[in-house]
Scaffold this motif. Structure first.
Motif, mmCIF file in Angstrom:
data_model
loop_
_atom_site.group_PDB
_atom_site.id
_atom_site.type_symbol
_atom_site.label_atom_id
_atom_site.label_comp_id
_atom_site.label_asym_id
_atom_site.label_seq_id
_atom_site.Cartn_x
_atom_site.Cartn_y
_atom_site.Cartn_z
ATOM 1 N N TYR A 124 69.132 -18.432 -24.680
ATOM 2 C CA TYR A 124 68.642 -19.678 -25.018
ATOM 3 C C TYR A 124 68.811 -19.926 -26.573
ATOM 4 O O TYR A 124 67.965 -20.581 -27.095
ATOM 5 N N ASN A 170 70.425 -21.281 -29.866
ATOM 6 C CA ASN A 170 71.506 -22.239 -30.283
ATOM 7 C C ASN A 170 72.481 -21.905 -31.282
ATOM 8 O O ASN A 170 72.298 -20.912 -31.771
ATOM 9 N N HIS A 175 66.107 -21.993 -31.107
ATOM 10 C CA HIS A 175 65.865 -21.649 -29.873
ATOM 11 C C HIS A 175 65.525 -22.765 -29.063
ATOM 12 O O HIS A 175 64.695 -23.710 -29.285
ATOM 13 N N THR A 176 65.808 -22.746 -27.625
ATOM 14 C CA THR A 176 65.314 -23.754 -26.727
ATOM 15 C C THR A 176 64.034 -23.182 -26.064
ATOM 16 O O THR A 176 64.045 -22.626 -25.074
ATOM 17 N N ASN A 201 62.718 -23.680 -22.131
ATOM 18 C CA ASN A 201 63.386 -22.849 -21.220
ATOM 19 C C ASN A 201 62.840 -21.288 -21.373
ATOM 20 O O ASN A 201 62.858 -20.691 -20.166
#
Length: 412
Positions: A371, A373, A378-379, A382
């Protein structure tokens, strides 16, 4: 308390303070340092954090084969910290991950045994460890807290400080403290081996494999494997919380993470009450559930209007750690006979900090990498929901298969 006893307590308290100041002074910000200073990938960060697990796996050999049989514990403690000071300085000078990794691996292999050694030195000098040890051990938690406060006060962990590479000074600070503790250790009360040097020692003795017989008890087996599983999401907290907080813009992140250690002290005092009122099963379940709640708070919190969620998540550390790990140690002690008490505790430590967290550090690296990017951010939502969901799964399995039983808890 006599003046001599008070003097020994003070000396042991200083030892504990330095021991955990050293650990908290670099390990909390390690993930941020690797990303900002060494441009390490998420997989490489997981390799670095996994050195703690390798150290935990190897530690029984060092303690069981050397410390318990040939040399005074305080002398080995001193030597390990002096070597550790050199390795810390080499980590401070490392310019890329390839140079850094061998030093952190060697350091953790030597550091993890010192956690048992400071306990050994303390227990041997105290007249009533059950009443006195907690008052000395709390200075270790204070040391960890102050290390975080110092790092934030000097702004080494600020976004600007991290980008400018100032986190490398944590290793220099810890190298100096490690050298101080190394020298100081030789002044501690003598703690010679308690076994006959000529006594035959087997691999089974060193690893405490006699404790494996406890797994024949279904309830203990459920607890044992649940301990391994819950340490997988635990590793996420140690590995990526600091990088997460810095990336989303939380100020004084490392200092605020020290709230978790303050919480640990508070809930340690409440643990006897919970064990008495709710029993071992519910207390362990409280600890497991706290991990899930913490990660959900991290998933949806932010550094602005959602700061309160992050702070509550950090403060839950006391429940997460004390209600599962400390109560788990008490449960293990109640199941083991006098002959295998130490071996049983060693087996649990190897399974959790060794095997469980080794898997967890690897998983945290893989998932955070998944996750990441294109711009390097980062996401996080999630990422955090995965260990939250896994914690819930362990919670359900444990609640179904573990049967409640009474466990004696000796209060001071």
């Amino acid at each position: 308390m006599s003046s001599n006893s008070l003097g020994i307590s003070i000396r042991l308290s200083v030892m504990m303070f330095l021991q955990f100041f050293i650990w908290g002074g670099w390990f909390v910000t390690l993930g941020s340092y690797l990303g900002n200073n060494l441009q390490a990938t998420d997989a490489q960060s997981s390799m670095a954090f996994s050195t703690q697990s390798w150290g935990a796996i190897i530690a029984p050999f060092i303690i069981g084969l050397i410390a318990d049989r040939f040399f005074n514990a305080e002398r080995i403690l001193g030597v390990l910290h002096l070597i550790g000071a050199v390795l810390m300085y080499m980590m401070y000078q490392a310019t890329d991950f390839a140079n850094f990794y061998p030093y952190v691996l060697a350091y953790m292999i030597l550091f993890m045994p010192t956690l048992a050694l400071v306990n050994s030195v303390s227990f041997r000098q105290l007249t009533d460890p059950s009443k006195q040890f907690s008052k000395i051990r709390v200075f270790g938690t204070i040391g960890w807290v102050i290390a975080g406060i110092v790092i934030s006060a000097l702004a080494w962990d600020s976004q600007q400080g991290a980008q400018e590479g100032m986190l490398k000074y944590t290793f220099l600070m810890v190298a100096i403290c490690s050298a101080v503790l190394g020298i100081y250790s030789f002044t501690l009360p003598k703690t010679p081996p308690q076994v006959d040097k000529g006594e035959k020692v087997t691999i089974s003795d060193i690893l405490g494999l006699d404790a494996l017989k406890l797994l024949a008890n279904k309830n203990f087996a459920v607890f044992f494997f649940s301990s391994v599983l819950i340490c997988i999401p635990l590793a996420f907290y140690y590995q990526i919380t600091n990088p997460f907080l810095l990336e989303i813009g939380m100020s004084n992140a490392t200092g605020k993470q020290a709230i978790g250690q303050v919480s640990e002290v508070v809930f340690m005092l409440l643990l006897p009450v919970f064990l008495t009122r709710y029993g071992i099963k519910k207390t362990l379940l409280f600890g497991m559930l706290a991990w899930a709640i913490r990660y959900v708070l991290f998933a949806y919190g932010n550094a602005d209007s959602g700061t309160w969620m992050l702070l509550i998540g950090i403060a839950l550390h006391g429940i997460c750690y004390d209600f599962f790990f400390v109560s788990g140690q008490i449960y293990t002690d109640s199941k083991a006979g006098a002959k295998i008490q130490s071996a049983a505790q060693g087996l649990i430590t190897l399974a959790t900090y060794g095997v469980g967290m080794l898997i967890g550090f690897w998983a945290a690296g893989q998932i955070s990498g998944m996750y990441t990017n294109a711009d390097g951010t980062h996401t996080w939502e999630n990422i955090w929901l995965i260990p939250a969901g896994f914690s819930v799964l362990v919670f359900i399995l444990f609640s179904v298969f573990f049967k409640n039983e009474k466990v004696a808890y000796k209060q001071d």
